[in-house]
Structures are given as C-alpha cells and as structure tokens.
Design a protein around this motif. Structure first.
Motif, PDB file in Angstrom:
ATOM      1  N   ALA A 193       0.820  -1.214   0.000  1.00 36.32           N
ATOM      2  CA  ALA A 193       0.000   0.000   0.000  1.00 36.32           C
ATOM      3  C   ALA A 193       0.850   1.258   0.000  1.00 36.32           C
ATOM      4  N   GLN A 194       2.075   1.170   0.514  1.00 37.52           N
ATOM      5  CA  GLN A 194       2.982   2.310   0.582  1.00 37.52           C
ATOM      6  C   GLN A 194       4.362   1.890   0.090  1.00 37.52           C
TER       7      GLN A 194
ATOM      8  N   ARG B 121       2.010   6.793  -0.798  1.00 39.41           N
ATOM      9  CA  ARG B 121       1.017   5.770  -1.110  1.00 39.41           C
ATOM     10  C   ARG B 121       1.100   5.422  -2.596  1.00 39.41           C
TER      11      ARG B 121
ATOM     12  N   VAL C 138       3.178  10.340   2.654  1.00 40.29           N
ATOM     13  CA  VAL C 138       2.922   9.710   3.945  1.00 40.29           C
ATOM     14  C   VAL C 138       3.879  10.249   5.002  1.00 40.29           C
TER      15      VAL C 138
END
Length: 400
Positions: free
Chosen positions: A151-152, A173, A179
């Motif tokens: 996801a990241q 992300r 982030v």
C-alpha cells in the motif's frame, strides 16, 4: 543520476555510435531485443533471459517516459513500480506502473499501465527545477521499494544541493500521495569538503527483512573518505547505513569498496567513474550490490556483487574512513555483464521479479535513459542462482 546526465550528455551524443543501442527500429515507442544466448565463459550466478527497450521520447499519460532510476515489484498486483528522476519540465516528479511478461523464451515488450505524480504533504505535486517552489526541494528520485502489504512505498532523493537540501527518504502511497519524510542523520547533509558529494548520495535502497528497517546506499564516497572510483583507481569506500523506519535512528553503517572503473574514457572530456547504483535485499543479512560505471566514449558497464552485512565493521562512529580503521564488507562477484556478453545501458534500478515456473529466482534491472536521444530505457531480465547451487530467497524486499 542527474549529475551523470549533465556531465555526460555532450559526450554521449558525440559518441552515440559507441553506445549499446542495439535492436530494431521502435514500433509505437517500443524496441525489443532477441533473447541473448548464454556465453560459454559466463560466471555462475546469473543468466540473461532477455532484454527489451523503450525508445527515448516516448509519451505516456501526459508525460515523457524516461529517467527511470528505480524499480520494485508489487507482489499483491504483479505490477512493477518505476520511479523517474526527471527534474526538468518534462513533467512533475512521478512514478509509473508497468507489466513485464517473461519466460524461458525471453522477455516481451514492457507494458506501461499508469502514471502518478509524487506529492508533497499538502497534496500538491513537486515543482520542477525550472520553477522551484521556495522552501521545498526539487526531488532527484533514485530508488523505490514497496513496504509490506504493497500500500505504501519508500523512495529516495539525492537532494537539491544548490538550494540547500540534502538527500531525502520519504514514504508515499500507491497513488503518489505523501505519507512521511524522515529526518536523516546530520552526517548526510552536504558540507564544505565533507559529507556526501552532489549527485552521489542515496542511489540505493533495500528494505531489510521484516520491513522495520532499510539500508540506504550512497553512490560515491563522502568527500573526507576519498575520491570517486576511476579507471585504475578504486577510490574511497562507500557508506551503507541501516535506518530504523519507526524513529529514523541509524542502527548500523558499513563500508563498501567499489571496483576501479573498468574502462578508460576515449574522449578528452566527460566523466570516467564507477559507483553503486542500486542495492537489493538478498536474504538474511545479505545484499546484492549493483556497480554501474561510465567512461566518456567507451559507454556503460555493470557488475553485480553479493555481500554479507555482518562481515563489515560498524562505521557509524567514524568521521573519516581511512585504511586500517575499518573493515569493508567483503563482496562476492555474481556477474560481470561484459563477461555475460550483455551490452548494458545506464543500469540504475534492480528488483526481484516473479520466479520462473520451476521456482528459479529472477532479477529485473532497468536503465535511466537520461532523456538522451542516444540512449533508451533498457530492461534486463535474468535467472539468479547462488554459486552454492539451489534457489536463493527471492521475492520483493522486506520479507518476514
């Protein structure tokens, strides 16, 4: 590496006939090269499956595709994440997604599937070098790694030295939104004759097993540690630093000694150097290290090594690396691409690909075309086996 682009552009154009630009004429921006035969004298460890190219100047999604300096595969989707080090007006700092299909018969032309702008904490895209935003660096993105779960991702920037910004480590992300930005150690910041060299900083990134820490690899030696490697001169050691991803603390640091540049330049001007262009997690306490060299008029070269990070002494407390005050991590040659009979472009990215049907590990490498018409984006796919035999641990970085 942006600095290599600036120093080498004129030399590359003057010596275009000497560069490894094989393949047929591009079709819709793509060039495919036939599967390379295995060289009888090739060392154990790596066997080329195939190569493919994307022509310079290819447009995709409102951007000029190119400057690809990092690659990582998302195991959740099977897609590859590509990061561009473009700092010009081609488009804002960005990532691409792509699909690669390969097997024993070779590599199909890459399929670009998406593009996203990398964004600041306030949601805006980063500005380019021609119109920089006050108080914000213009990223020189070099390496990218997915974190567990896909996801990241982490990504590095070599910094914006002319405007007072040192190297950066950030997390974003999948859509490019911001982030986190880590505060790196003070020793990473540029100084007068000390610290990292401009355009020779965070070229390599590897998420350590478990995803709780990451190795950050400099491309070139710090000023006080010695000169960059040249033909006949290995130069100073390069620092690899293990960073705790929770609080940003440096946990450990080791020294890595690059080879001397394998070729002398053939022109009276332009660079002649060798440095670390990427690192990759290769099992517990081990890294693969990609050395990339360039000599004006003689073209690019690359060698791949494997190191055990436990066998290099901790250099965190050493202001200056001198012979005798540290033990560099010993390295084992996996492959010299020249010995494999594989001509290479400016290889800067490396990741584990999907294993072959029999479980054999696969490495995928990619080159930065520097937005230079004399180059292209080259993908190289190869089988990887440890010299002791059997299959090595393979997959994406940050495995438990």
């Amino acid at each position: 590496m942006t600095g290599l682009r600036r120093r080498a552009a004129a030399a590359l154009l003057a010596a275009a006939a000497l560069l490894p630009l094989g393949g047929c004429a591009p079709l819709a921006g793509l060039q495919q090269q036939a599967r390379a035969p295995a060289a009888p004298a090739a060392p154990p460890g790596l066997r080329i499956i195939g190569t493919a190219r994307i022509a310079p100047g290819t447009d995709w999604g409102g951007s000029t595709f190119g400057g690809i300096s990092g690659i990582d595969r998302n195991p959740a989707t099977g897609e590859y994440l590509l990061i561009s080090d473009d700092r010009s007006a081609h488009a804002p700092a960005r990532i691409y997604t792509a699909r690669l299909e390969y097997g024993l018969r070779g590599l199909a032309p890459p399929e670009i599937t998406g593009v996203h702008w990398l964004r600041q904490a306030d949601g805006r895209p980063f500005a380019g070098a021609r119109r920089p935003e006050p108080g914000v660096d213009v990223p020189d993105a070099e390496s990218v790694r997915w974190l567990l779960g896909g996801a990241q991702f982490l990504w590095t920037s070599e910094g914006d030295f002319s405007r007072g910004f040192g190297p950066q480590l950030r997390a974003s992300r999948a859509d490019g939104s911001h982030v986190r930005t880590w505060a790196l150690p003070e020793s990473f910041q540029p100084g007068a004759g000390r610290g990292p060299r401009r355009n020779g900083t965070l070229e390599g990134l590897a998420v350590a097993q478990g995803g709780r820490s990451a190795w950050l690899a400099m491309e070139l030696a710090w000023h006080q540690d010695g000169p960059p490697a040249r033909h006949g001169q290995p130069g100073g050691p390069v620092r690899f630093t293990l960073i705790d991803l929770e609080d940003g603390r440096p946990l450990r640091q080791i020294a890595y000694q690059p080879d001397a540049a394998p070729r002398a330049r053939r022109l009276p001007f332009g660079p002649e150097l060798n440095g670390v262009s990427e690192i990759l997690d290769a099992g517990a306490h081990h890294l693969l290290v990609l050395e990339r060299a360039y000599a004006a008029g003689a073209g690019f070269a690359a060698r791949l090594y494997r190191i055990d990070t436990r066998r290099g002494s901790d250099t965190l407390g050493l202001d200056t690396l001198t012979p005798g005050n540290h033990t560099p991590a010993p390295k084992t040659l996996v492959a010299d691409f020249a010995a494999l009979g594989q001509a290479v472009d400016n290889l800067e990215g490396m990741t584990w690909g999907a294993p072959l049907a029999d479980g054999t590990c696969v490495l995928v490498l990619v080159s930065d075309d520097n937005f230079n018409p004399a180059q292209s984006t080259q993908f190289v796919v190869a089988e990887y086996r440890p010299q002791s035999g059997g299959n090595a641990p393979c997959g994406t970085t940050g495995r438990p």
